[in-house]
Design an enzyme around this catalytic site. Sequence first.
Site, mmCIF file in Angstrom:
data_model
loop_
_atom_site.group_PDB
_atom_site.id
_atom_site.type_symbol
_atom_site.label_atom_id
_atom_site.label_comp_id
_atom_site.label_asym_id
_atom_site.label_seq_id
_atom_site.Cartn_x
_atom_site.Cartn_y
_atom_site.Cartn_z
ATOM 1 N N GLU A 1 0.825 -1.213 0.000
ATOM 2 C CA GLU A 1 0.000 0.000 0.000
ATOM 3 C C GLU A 1 0.855 1.257 0.000
ATOM 4 O O GLU A 1 1.098 1.857 1.055
ATOM 5 C CB GLU A 1 -0.939 0.007 1.208
ATOM 6 C CG GLU A 1 -2.041 -1.023 1.116
ATOM 7 C CD GLU A 1 -3.120 -0.863 2.183
ATOM 8 O OE1 GLU A 1 -2.960 -0.012 3.088
ATOM 9 O OE2 GLU A 1 -4.123 -1.596 2.101
ATOM 10 N N GLU B 1 -6.081 -7.466 -1.170
ATOM 11 C CA GLU B 1 -6.455 -7.381 0.247
ATOM 12 C C GLU B 1 -7.775 -6.644 0.359
ATOM 13 O O GLU B 1 -7.982 -5.623 -0.291
ATOM 14 C CB GLU B 1 -5.366 -6.619 1.022
ATOM 15 C CG GLU B 1 -5.661 -6.498 2.511
ATOM 16 C CD GLU B 1 -4.627 -5.634 3.236
ATOM 17 O OE1 GLU B 1 -3.410 -5.866 3.081
ATOM 18 O OE2 GLU B 1 -5.054 -4.706 3.953
HETATM 19 C C1 IDC Z 1 -3.475 -3.924 10.225
HETATM 20 C C2 IDC Z 1 -3.722 -5.085 11.151
HETATM 21 C C3 IDC Z 1 -3.484 -4.649 12.558
HETATM 22 C C4 IDC Z 1 -2.108 -4.040 12.663
HETATM 23 C C5 IDC Z 1 -1.952 -2.912 11.677
HETATM 24 C C6 IDC Z 1 -0.565 -2.292 11.665
HETATM 25 O O1 IDC Z 1 -5.029 -5.582 10.954
HETATM 26 O O2 IDC Z 1 -3.604 -5.753 13.455
HETATM 27 O O3 IDC Z 1 -1.916 -3.535 13.972
HETATM 28 O O4 IDC Z 1 -2.200 -3.407 10.380
HETATM 29 O O5 IDC Z 1 0.363 -3.147 11.140
HETATM 30 C C7 IDC Z 1 -4.284 -2.269 5.519
HETATM 31 C C8 IDC Z 1 -2.939 -2.866 5.601
HETATM 32 C C9 IDC Z 1 -2.871 -3.878 6.719
HETATM 33 C C10 IDC Z 1 -3.712 -3.449 7.907
HETATM 34 C C11 IDC Z 1 -5.168 -3.413 7.469
HETATM 35 C C12 IDC Z 1 -6.162 -3.074 8.590
HETATM 36 O O6 IDC Z 1 -2.492 -3.444 4.391
HETATM 37 O O7 IDC Z 1 -1.527 -4.034 7.097
HETATM 38 O O8 IDC Z 1 -3.578 -4.413 8.901
HETATM 39 N N1 IDC Z 1 -5.292 -2.457 6.383
HETATM 40 O O9 IDC Z 1 -5.880 -1.814 9.130
HETATM 41 N N2 IDC Z 1 -4.704 -1.432 4.602
HETATM 42 C C13 IDC Z 1 -5.949 -1.049 4.891
HETATM 43 C C14 IDC Z 1 -6.351 -1.689 6.034
#
Ligand code: IDC
Length: 452
Positions: free
Chosen positions: A284, A376
């Site tokens: 991302e 994702e």
């Molecule tokens: C989130 C995880 C969470 C973690 C956070 C930071 O669900 O447990 O603490 O990352 O690392 C994304 C990202 C993905 C995120 C997810 C939800 O690719 O890493 O995971 N998210 O926030 N993009 C949009 C949402």
Amino acid sequence: MKRRTATILATVFAVAAASTAAFFALPASAETAAFTVQNTWSNGYQGQVTVNNTSSSAINTWKVELTFPAGTTVAQSWNTTQAASGNSYTFTPAGWNATIAAGASTSFGFIVNGTGRPTSCLVNGQACTGTTPPGPSASTSTPPADGTPVGVNGQLKVCGTKLCNERGQVVQLKGMSTHGLQWFPNCYTDASLDVLANEWNSDLLRIAMYVQEQGYETDPAGFTNRVNNLVEEATERGMYAMIDFHILTPGDPAFNLERAKTFFAQVSARHAAKKNVIYEIANEPNGVSWAQIKNYAEQVIPVIRANDPDAVIIVGTRGWSSLGVSEGGNSSEIVNNPVNASNIMYTFHYYAASHKDNYRAEVERAAASLPLFVTEFGTVTYTGGGAVDTASSNAWFDLLDRLRIGYANWTFSDANEGSAALRPGTCNAGSFAGTGSLTESGAMLRNRLRAG
Ligand code: IDC
């Protein structure tokens, strides 16, 4: 404004006039066309038309007209320009495939919503009486016997704006993403992956290797090894393995460029002979321009291609892979300035409770010109937490199914957050089978994947 409109109209008129002239200059039986069905599913199918030039001189253009029964529509087409009038569709060249040399042919494909086959087919105004040219076709090739996603589909390749299997049939891969490998090692075991492959019928395991947050940067050899092992585990089970270089913060992929080159050189060398590896080079990107993302992609892609020339590679997009929408842009910046590489797709991510109609509209618009993969998505909010938004999730599934866009759900893990498919404690307990350990999101995804 007025002047601009007038110029465009004049240009269109000139092209139309040239095309008409070309039609009438042709010998009467220069072209034949064959319609074939490449792939079918419950409420639609993939069609293809091959236009053959059977004459001894080149033809300069072509036009195919197909009429479908009421209730059946053409959702999308590729390698052609499509126009519709009621149930009749006119297909003309995409631009680069107008000329067909003597004895040669060109093909275009399309996705049909509904099951009705064309009731009439004309090529340059004459009935499509042609036959399929020699060479492999969907009806003569036999899928391998093992029945797994990789056994059936083999080496994937991008075909127009879609993803195709090794027989040229459009495929929509549906699967699950891991959570951060650094946090949930017990969630990716022989037992859990058996359940994912055999019980959930997941086509795909996305392997989320964070680069920061105690990920790759802290132990490159260790994380490379973990990714390699999970690719082997997916391969043993006939699943596709998507290697996700999970950059998030900082959002500029250039920050990790040298790490990306090192990592992808190693994993692509190791898995070059496999048919089931897909490379996702930047999870991302955020806070950077599309030009910077494209620049990164054009440095990393050749590293992979040097080892694994035929693998599909997926490129992240601006604004947390929102095609730019979350940072006020849209997909036109990519369409106008695509990555200079073939056999690539572009990433789109959504979280159903946060991203709704305006994002869906942009995906539908972008899918007409760009190959997309939802590497994702969550059923909840973009934080990864909150309640499942069933209505928005179903609207997304309907759209992705209609456009045949593949997806991977965040996450196959027991993280204590709404997006996780498994309840907290499941992975340590090792109890993955059945539905007893599922969250609401997990139950929704397991049902979806099992339904195929
Ligand atoms: C989130 C995880 C969470 C973690 C956070 C930071 O669900 O447990 O603490 O990352 O690392 C994304 C990202 C993905 C995120 C997810 C939800 O690719 O890493 O995971 N998210 O926030 N993009 C949009 C949402």
